[in-house]
Write an enzyme that holds these catalytic residues in place. Structure first.
Site, PDB file in Angstrom:
ATOM      1  N   ARG A 194       0.848  -1.247  -0.083  1.00 53.26           N
ATOM      2  CA  ARG A 194      -0.022  -0.089  -0.043  1.00 53.26           C
ATOM      3  C   ARG A 194       0.848   1.469   0.120  1.00 53.26           C
ATOM      4  NH1 ARG A 194      -4.304  -0.698   4.833  1.00 53.26           N
ATOM      5  NH2 ARG A 194      -4.844   1.407   3.999  1.00 53.26           N
ATOM      6  N   CYS A 257      -1.515   6.034   8.871  1.00 52.66           N
ATOM      7  CA  CYS A 257      -1.742   4.880   8.228  1.00 52.66           C
ATOM      8  C   CYS A 257      -2.917   5.118   7.218  1.00 52.66           C
ATOM      9  CB  CYS A 257      -1.931   3.757   9.169  1.00 52.66           C
ATOM     10  SG  CYS A 257      -3.527   4.222  10.125  1.00 52.66           S
TER      11      CYS A 257
END
Lengths: 855, 257
Positions: A194, A257
């Protein structure tokens, strides 16, 4: 709404199962915060099995706001303070509770609750290892069943602290500046894929827009958790992990995050490892990427510690460079270009004229071969003394805080800032080296060129070898000084080493000695005009080595010495430009920390000071008897030098008159000290009920007595060197000293401000006249001192003609005495004269003046 | 010690060179007549007129930059007024007569590099033709608490000690008018007490005092206060009034902003 942050010391952020069991259970609330990214139901997992007594915290409902209207706030924005308080209260968590949160991933979601609670000052810890660790440590089975209603607890509503949360606006500007540039580290807790922006089915679901925040480093949350035990890794492992991410080099760490959940695991791990608590970017990637305007990065990012440090240092270097540029711009804007060029023109004119004049003095015919052979043989010895002197002076200068001079503002601001000192001092050091080598090289070239006119070999090659010799001496000086300073060489050691080297070199240079001196190779450099020996480049190499060492150790320069010298050297340079010799003298004394003695050499008994003698006479002796020994030694040496010069004059070298005059002039500046002090304290003088002129003359009375002592030293020197000179010495010495003192006094008093306002007279003069006037004002006192040495010239001329030398010497001495008398009268009456001149001028202009002077 | 002034004589008034009808004029220690000063980047002092009589004790108050130092320095002759005039005991400032009567204590103490405190006192006293000065010097130093530093060089002292030494030098010689610029700065409690006592003694001996200060304890002991603000005179009257007008705060510092 108050902050609870100043409560009791915080509980450990990570707590082991054993410690949990040891806790006092009355205020402990165990919270199950299981939640899954892939959509599985945490509540179901709770129902199937949970730690007995644990409550269930629904992450989506209790730890995130239900208001998703603003996408830039991310998928899990913080709830409002009151909503959060309500949720906690409902769950039975009070403000005083100690919450121990767990999950089954080792802390990914439990950390979110713990971080939120600790932000508000509540006690909260993550259970190390989560449910798995509990199971391993306990025989009891897990409890099962749905979450039951508990008694509501009291939870105070507290605002989220802005200093622990980063908003998107703030992050916008941080990213625009560059994370490293603002000394921050951005940690991305998402998986590697990611972070890099690898587009797969899994990542696309979570991150519609691939990539990471520009400047961030990848710090996946599960890297801090041991995959076998689900516990946090050891503190050492955590520290080494985060150091590789440059956390220790940064001023601040920001964690983010996907939506602000797993970032909390990084926050917990960092605090657990002993780092300051990082700040949380709550909106995280989901908020950041929702705005199509915000920049993103893809690919890997390697945290390079070297690069981080260099970047930070580069910032500082850029800052310093920008500062220097700005200052230079301001300084140049202030420079009066015309005036500066004019000064340069005058200086070049005088300098060039001086050189031509001196060259004219040196006759052009080549020397005899024997003389040339002598030069080759004895030259290196004596010329090498220059290099040795350079080293000795350098050591002494370095031991006293030299050779660098930094501006005071730089010392205060730049050197006390968190930038590398070496970088800051590098430029001034190089400048110092450059100017020293230029000055000495130029002097050497001139000397070489003059020598080359009489010695075999081309003038050009002599000039170049002279330049090489001079420049090496300059480099030796700066190198020795830098090393002496950085290696903290003591003053006495510097003097001893220097003295020993000089003595050695002199001993080796004497014709009768067989020794080789340490400076011989350096001296040989000057003779490259006729022959080249490459081992003579060794001193230059030594100079280069010394400079290299000095520059490397620049950071060790003493801040105390630099700041002491900073103001002084700036003033000194300014005073030298103004030819303000008095200020130069004072500043040089301060630079070498030469101060008046606290206890006078001879204490004048208090009862003697009454009545008979004038106040100025006594004051003069109080001052003179406070001369430090270094000054007395200097004065004595100058007297001896003057005596030796007069001997040379007696023996035919007439230009030695300049040497005698200069030495005595410098000496005169020293012994006129009581008089000069009064000039320095002009305001005080103007307050005494006595005319200035009278006081000045009176203060020179003690100086006159010292003059006699100086003359005695000169006579002794001359008599010892040349025994048949006694009578001439006696006749010539006193006028020399008197003339020099007169010159020095004139120079000092011309620095005193005018009492009567002299209006715009100075501005009326054309620049050539004004410049020449100031030049004359500077040179005239020195010329006066040289005139004082003329009796000896008269004596010499008489001897050359075969006549007795006494008569012309006496005649010239009487002339000097008359001149001195006139000058003394000028010092006494100048104020009155100026006043009456001004009055006359004003009356002719038809207006009355305002007088502030003597009446 | 200061001399007592002669009583004004009517004859002196009649013989005045202006030929005006003589009025008995009391000798004034300091008369300023529309004196002003401009340093080039703006006026430091607007035309100011005032009279300080003999024996008067005046406090001069005002914030930094209000013109107090400028005014005092013009009275000593160290500055030239841009316009107007100042006279000290009828003489021009800086004249020999004015110098022997006026003692100036500057705001920054300066000293000779090569004389001890005692030698400074000796020099000053003897230049003022004082016969026996040693006892007075010793008393002054004792009062200020620096007698044991008498043989040290004041250039090496700390700020407070320098101030005390400067005070001793200003008081050792005879004067009829003393101009003082911020003397309490840097003094410890003992020093302040000593200086206040010295002012009292000087005043009792008949000298006029003009003290620029922020120190309330001094202002309270004066009868007259002059206040400057931004170069202009804003108050000249009773010290108690100054307090009432809020020019001097109760806590002890001048409040002018």
């Amino acid at each position: 709404m108050e902050s609870l942050n100043e409560l009791e010391p915080k509980v450990p952020i990570v707590i082991s199962v054993q410690d949990l069991q040891a806790l006092d259970r009355t205020d402990v609330v165990i919270a199950d915060v299981r939640w899954y990214l892939d959509g599985r139901d945490g509540r179901k997992a709770y129902t199937e099995g949970h730690i007995p007594g644990a409550i269930f915290v629904d992450l989506d409902r209790d730890l995130a706001s239900s208001d998703r209207s603003d996408a830039t706030h991310g998928r899990h924005p913080f709830p409002t303070p009151s909503a959060f308080a309500g949720a906690m209260s409902r769950l039975g968590i009070g403000s005083d509770s100690h919450v121990v949160a767990y999950d089954d991933t080792g802390g990914m979601t439990a950390s979110r609750l713990v971080v939120m609670l600790r932000m508000l000052g509540c006690k909260a810890s993550v259970l190390d290892g989560g449910i798995h660790a509990w199971q391993r440590a306990n025989d009891q089975p897990l409890a099962s069943g749905k979450p039951t209603t508990v008694k509501a607890a009291s939870f105070t509503t507290v605002e989220w602290p802005v200093n622990q949360i980063v908003t998107k606006q703030e992050l916008d500007s941080i990213v625009a500046e560059g994370a490293i540039n603002s000394r921050r580290v951005l940690l991305d807790a998402r998986s590697g894929d990611r972070f890099q922006g690898v587009v797969t089915e899994a990542t696309a679901k979570l991150d519609p827009r691939p990539g990471h925040i520009p400047g961030a480093f990848s710090a996946p949350w599960n890297a801090v958790i041991d995959s076998d035990t689900s516990s946090f890794k050891s503190v050492e492992e955590l520290q080494s992990h985060y150091e590789s991410l440059c956390v220790d080099l940064a001023d601040e760490v920001i964690a983010y995050c996907g939506s602000g959940i797993s970032a909390c695991a990084n926050i917990v791990a960092l605090e657990h490892a002993g780092y300051p608590t990082p700040r949380l970017f709550v909106a995280s990637w989901s908020g950041w990427s929702s705005d199509s305007e915000t920049p993103v990065e893809t690919g890997t990012a390697t945290p390079d510690r070297e690069a981080f440090t260099t970047q930070v240092t580069a910032i500082s270097s850029n800052a310093i460079r920008a500062l220097r540029r700005a200052r230079q711009k301001n300084r140049l804007a202030e420079v009066e270009w015309f005036e500066a060029l004019y000064r340069v023109y005058l200086a070049a004119f005088i300098f060039g004229g001086g050189i031509l004049f001196i060259s004219g003095l040196v006759p052009d015919q080549p020397v005899a071969d024997s003389m040339a052979a002598d030069v080759s043989k004895f030259g290196p010895g004596w010329l090498g003394l220059a290099g040795i002197l350079a080293v000795a002076m350098g050591l002494r200068s370095g031991s006293r805080g030299g050779p660098l001079a930094i501006e005071e503002a730089d010392v205060r601001h730049v050197l006390l800032a968190p930038v590398s000192r070496r970088r800051v001092l590098l430029r001034p050091a190089v400048q110092r080296l450059r100017s020293a080598m230029f000055a000495t090289g130029a002097a050497g070239a001139v000397a070489g060129q003059l020598a080359g006119r009489r010695l075999p070999g081309s003038g050009m090659s002599w000039a170049m070898s002279g330049a090489l010799w001079g420049a090496t001496a300059g480099a030796l000086f700066v190198g020795a000084a830098l090393c002496a300073h950085s290696l903290k060489l003591r003053g006495w050691m510097a003097t001893s080493i220097g003295g020993a080297l000089i003595a050695w070199q002199i001993a080796a240079a004497l014709p009768s000695s067989q020794l080789t001196g340490p400076g011989d190779l350096h001296g040989g450099l000057a003779l490259w005009g006729e022959r080249t020996q490459f081992n003579e480049l060794i001193p230059s190499a030594i100079a280069a080595i010394l400079i290299g060492i000095g520059l490397t150790l620049l950071a060790r320069q003493s801040l105390e010495a630099l700041s002491r010298r900073s103001a002084l050297v700036t003033q000194l340079r300014f005073a030298v430009t103004l030819q303000d010799l008095r200020t130069v003298t004072l500043l040089r004394r301060q630079l070498s920390q030469e101060r008046s003695r606290n206890r006078p050499l001879i204490k004048i008994k208090r009862k003697n000071s009454r009545g008979r003698f004038s106040a100025e006479w006594i004051r003069g002796w109080h001052g003179l008897l406070r001369f430090p020994l270094s000054r007395i030694a200097r004065i004595g040496t100058l007297a001896i030098i003057a005596g030796l010069c007069q001997v040379a004059m007696y023996n035919g070298t007439t230009p030695a008159a300049i040497g005698s005059g200069l030495a005595l002039f410098i000496l005169g500046l020293e012994i006129c000290e009581p008089f000069a002090q009064e000039i320095d304290q002009g305001e005080r003088t103007d307050a005494y009920p006595k005319a200035r002129g009278v006081m000045y003359i009176a203060l020179l009375s003690s100086t006159a007595v010292v003059a006699i002592m100086i003359a005695a030293i000169m006579i002794a020197t001359m008599g010892l060197v040349e025994p048949n000179m006694w009578s001439i010495a006696a006749i010539c010495a006193i006028p020399s000293v008197i003339g020099a003192i007169a010159g020095a006094a004139i120079n000092i008093v011309s620095g005193a401000p005018d009492q009567v306002s002299s209006t715009a007279q100075a501005n009326m003069m054309p620049p050539e006249v004004a410049g020449t006037v100031s030049l004359i004002k500077a040179i005239w006192p020195v010329l006066l001192a040289v005139f004082g040495s003329l009796p000896m010239v008269g004596a010499r001329m008489a001897i050359a003609d075969g006549n007795p030398p006494e008569a012309p010497a006496v005649r010239i001495a009487i002339a000097i005495a008359l001149l001195t008398f006139i000058l003394a009268g000028w010092i006494r009456f100048r104020d009155d004269i100026k006043k009456s001149l001004n009055n006359a001028a004003a009356e002719s202009r038809g207006q009355k003046t305002r007088t502030g002077g003597n009446s | 010690m200061s001399r007592h002034p002669k009583p004004p004589s009517a004859q002196e008034g009649e013989n005045s060179s202006t030929g005006r009808k003589a009025e008995p004029v009391l000798p004034a220690a300091l008369i300023a007549n529309n004196v002003a000063k401009d340093y080039g980047d703006g006026p430091a002092l607007y035309p100011l007129s005032l009279r300080i009589e003999e024996h008067e004790k005046v406090a001069l108050i005002g914030h930094n930059g209000s013109g107090k130092t400028t005014f005092l320095r013009m009275a000593t002759g160290l500055l030239e007024p841009a316009s107007g005039s100042i006279t000290v005991f009828g003489q021009a400032p800086g004249s020999m007569d004015a110098r022997s009567k006026l003692s100036y204590l500057a705001d920054t103490p300066t000293f000779y590099d090569d004389l001890s405190v005692w030698e400074h006192l000796e020099y000053t006293a003897r230049l003022h033709n004082m016969g026996t000065w040693e006892q007075k010097a010793a008393d002054l130093l004792g009062q200020l608490g620096i007698y044991d530093r008498a043989d040290d060089l004041p250039t090496r002292f700390s700020r407070g000690l320098k101030q005390k030494a400067a005070i001793a030098i200003a008081f050792i010689r005879p004067f009829e008018l003393m101009l003082v610029d911020e003397p309490f700065v840097g003094l410890d409690a003992d020093g302040k007490e000593a200086l206040l006592d010295l002012f009292e003694q000087a005043s009792a001996d008949g000298a006029a005092l003009v003290v620029a200060t922020h120190e309330l304890s001094f202002v309270a002991r004066t009868a007259r206060t002059i206040a400057l603000r931004d170069g202009s005179l804003v108050f000249d009257g009773e010290s108690s009034q100054a307090e009432a007008r809020g020019l001097v705060a109760v806590e002890g510092t001048a409040t002018q902003d």
